[in-house]
Design a protein around this motif. Sequence first.
Motif, PDB file in Angstrom:
ATOM      1  N   LEU A  45       5.152  -1.086 -10.871  1.00  0.00           N
ATOM      2  CA  LEU A  45       3.891  -0.479 -10.459  1.00  0.00           C
ATOM      3  C   LEU A  45       2.693  -1.283 -10.953  1.00  0.00           C
ATOM      4  CD1 LEU A  45       4.545   3.357 -10.919  1.00  0.00           C
ATOM      5  CD2 LEU A  45       4.658   1.991  -8.822  1.00  0.00           C
ATOM      6  N   GLU A  46       2.826  -1.960 -12.088  1.00  0.00           N
ATOM      7  CA  GLU A  46       1.713  -2.763 -12.602  1.00  0.00           C
ATOM      8  C   GLU A  46       1.465  -4.013 -11.766  1.00  0.00           C
ATOM      9  OE1 GLU A  46       1.410  -3.289 -16.819  1.00  0.00           O
ATOM     10  OE2 GLU A  46       2.922  -1.747 -17.213  1.00  0.00           O
ATOM     11  N   LYS A  92      -0.296   4.862  -1.611  1.00  0.00           N
ATOM     12  CA  LYS A  92       0.587   5.998  -1.325  1.00  0.00           C
ATOM     13  C   LYS A  92       1.908   5.816  -2.057  1.00  0.00           C
ATOM     14  CE  LYS A  92       2.504   8.641   2.554  1.00  0.00           C
ATOM     15  NZ  LYS A  92       2.609   8.729   4.033  1.00  0.00           N
ATOM     16  N   LEU A  93       2.252   6.787  -2.920  1.00  0.00           N
ATOM     17  CA  LEU A  93       3.497   6.764  -3.688  1.00  0.00           C
ATOM     18  C   LEU A  93       4.314   8.000  -3.357  1.00  0.00           C
ATOM     19  CD1 LEU A  93       5.386   5.678  -5.903  1.00  0.00           C
ATOM     20  CD2 LEU A  93       3.971   6.876  -7.587  1.00  0.00           C
ATOM     21  N   THR A 135       0.807  -1.217   0.000  1.00  0.00           N
ATOM     22  CA  THR A 135       0.000   0.000   0.000  1.00  0.00           C
ATOM     23  C   THR A 135       0.842   1.270   0.000  1.00  0.00           C
ATOM     24  OG1 THR A 135      -0.128  -0.019   2.425  1.00  0.00           O
ATOM     25  CG2 THR A 135      -1.886  -1.145   1.206  1.00  0.00           C
ATOM     26  N   THR A 136       2.134   1.193   0.416  1.00  0.00           N
ATOM     27  CA  THR A 136       2.982   2.377   0.503  1.00  0.00           C
ATOM     28  C   THR A 136       4.333   2.094  -0.143  1.00  0.00           C
ATOM     29  OG1 THR A 136       1.935   3.057   2.583  1.00  0.00           O
ATOM     30  CG2 THR A 136       4.058   4.052   2.045  1.00  0.00           C
ATOM     31  N   LEU A 137       4.743   2.973  -1.062  1.00  0.00           N
ATOM     32  CA  LEU A 137       6.028   2.836  -1.750  1.00  0.00           C
ATOM     33  C   LEU A 137       6.750   4.180  -1.739  1.00  0.00           C
ATOM     34  CD1 LEU A 137       8.091   1.327  -3.491  1.00  0.00           C
ATOM     35  CD2 LEU A 137       6.719   1.914  -5.501  1.00  0.00           C
ATOM     36  N   SER A 138       7.960   4.194  -1.167  1.00  0.00           N
ATOM     37  CA  SER A 138       8.812   5.388  -1.137  1.00  0.00           C
ATOM     38  C   SER A 138      10.116   5.040  -1.829  1.00  0.00           C
ATOM     39  CB  SER A 138       9.084   5.833   0.306  1.00  0.00           C
ATOM     40  OG  SER A 138       7.875   6.090   0.998  1.00  0.00           O
ATOM     41  N   ILE A 139      10.521   5.873  -2.806  1.00  0.00           N
ATOM     42  CA  ILE A 139      11.639   5.469  -3.651  1.00  0.00           C
ATOM     43  C   ILE A 139      12.348   6.700  -4.193  1.00  0.00           C
ATOM     44  CG2 ILE A 139      10.288   5.393  -5.781  1.00  0.00           C
ATOM     45  CD1 ILE A 139      11.838   2.869  -6.554  1.00  0.00           C
TER      46      ILE A 139
END
Length: 569
Positions: free
Chosen positions: A256-257, A264-265, A238-242
């Motif tokens: 992402l697919e 949340k990005l 549910t949450t991706l920080s990059i």
Amino acid sequence: MANGETKLPTELWAQCWSRSSPRNLRGLTLVCRYFRTVCQPLLFQNLEIQAPDPEDVDRTNWMYFARRIHRSTLRFAHISGSAHVSSVRSIGFSGRFDFGSLVEMHPAIVNIHRVEEMYLTLLHSFLDTLGNYQNLRSLRLTQLTLDTQVRDALVSLGRLESLELITCDIVVRSGFSLPLQEFKVIRWWAIVDDEVTSSPLNIVSPEALRALTLVGHRNCGAVLSALIGHQELCPNLTTLSIELWDPFAVAFLAFLESCPQLEKLEILKSSLSGPLGTRLPLAAIPRLQSFKGPRLLAAFFVSGRPVSTVELLGGSGFKDENKPTTKDIVRDLEDIGHASPGASSFTIAAGVPDALGIITATSSQWPDLRRLCLLLKVTPPTRRFWDPDASDLDIDEEGEDRYPDEDESLDERSLHLSDDDSLDFPSFGYPDIRLPPDPDEGPLCTFDNLISGHMYTIYGKVSPPPAPSTAPASQAPNSLRDLISSICADLATFPPALEYLHLSQSRPVYSSSQSLDAEDGHRLVLALERQLPALRELELSDRTWWRYRDTWTEWASGTKIASLITSAE
């Protein structure tokens, strides 16, 4: 206590004291045998060990740090070999790659090598016993080497849910497949002789993963390659920080697919050479609700998705981008507004050159906005540099500043350690106890029968509504105080349904003329009330005002302002 303590379930007692300090918990264990049973496990829930920075160690404190490290070693050995090991839920171990530099930094301290030896003993003791913490839920490792020993220990921790690796040297890149819910790989600086970053980093399995943070491009692509190589979706992410870089931009879009539940990005940093494309495939992140990242990437990711929260960071997201003008930012806001017209929260975390223009543009793009956070770009005054002639600095022949040399006499003190004394070593770091205001400072106001528009302090000072202020319509605010004057002069147009407003400056305050006081908050609160009847919270730099019914309250000081609008509640 007699039998009264057993009237409440043990779990409820433990919840009541879960946020108590170690000092208070030790006191509770002395009340009675039942309280000792309840509170003693809480003392061991969170373990935090941090190696001192070599720059902080000198001849005045090296023995103190040696005793501190020795105490930590004994504590780990005691806990890992006792029944208390089952109580540990969280561990944070901050090591140091450069701890061996102490001998070179302080050749005049004869026994400084003892500090390094004791740190190595602590490190080996921790690594040897890591697998004993079978109830561990969260683990944070800083500046450690992940080799086969650490891998085997991590695999044995069957209940581990969160793993954070900060600037770690990962020499073993497979054989993990940990079923984590949260995984963070953060690298603030490069490590000498770093591993080949093209090889996949197989640490976490995608099935249970809920939150993923990848900072530092050396391992971002490696983790993504490993997750994509699983040929499975990340059904719970549910949450991706990059941080986004050209070498793995294509892999990132493909990843992402495989994230159908992502909400949340966060693109914390981006340095792309060109656009990612014209449109993100609709199959990717269909449930996205929050985006945080550079302004020129926002429209690409939020388009066609139910995004309600948008936060723009500094920079455009691309290399060699010119410094934007207000016109450029307004145009970018229009693109974001067309891509995500339903946003209810908007934040610009980078300083803007024209606050009034940005506020107007934001209001026109999102008229139903509920939350707005704006950072005002402030031009600092001319800074005065320190005069070497007036200080204790010396100037060498090449014109470079240097401090007076440390006492170069030999420090031949010996270090004698006792396990019993170390276990009684006084603890540190407890928060200060806040006492109530001294009654002698003045009478405390009871806030009865408040007069509309007046401000009241807890010491009884009453201030009437300030006189209306005016500002030239053509004058652009160059400080937060100027912006307040412009708002009070009705030069700013906000979304009418706004409930939360945060205004701050992009640079620290350099002079008292720029600092804000209670009077600034007073006139701004009253001015915003006339324009924004739904406003409930105002954060003004480091001051926060909350409205409850007919009263505004400043959190830190307790100052109150009687509302101009009578509530129907």
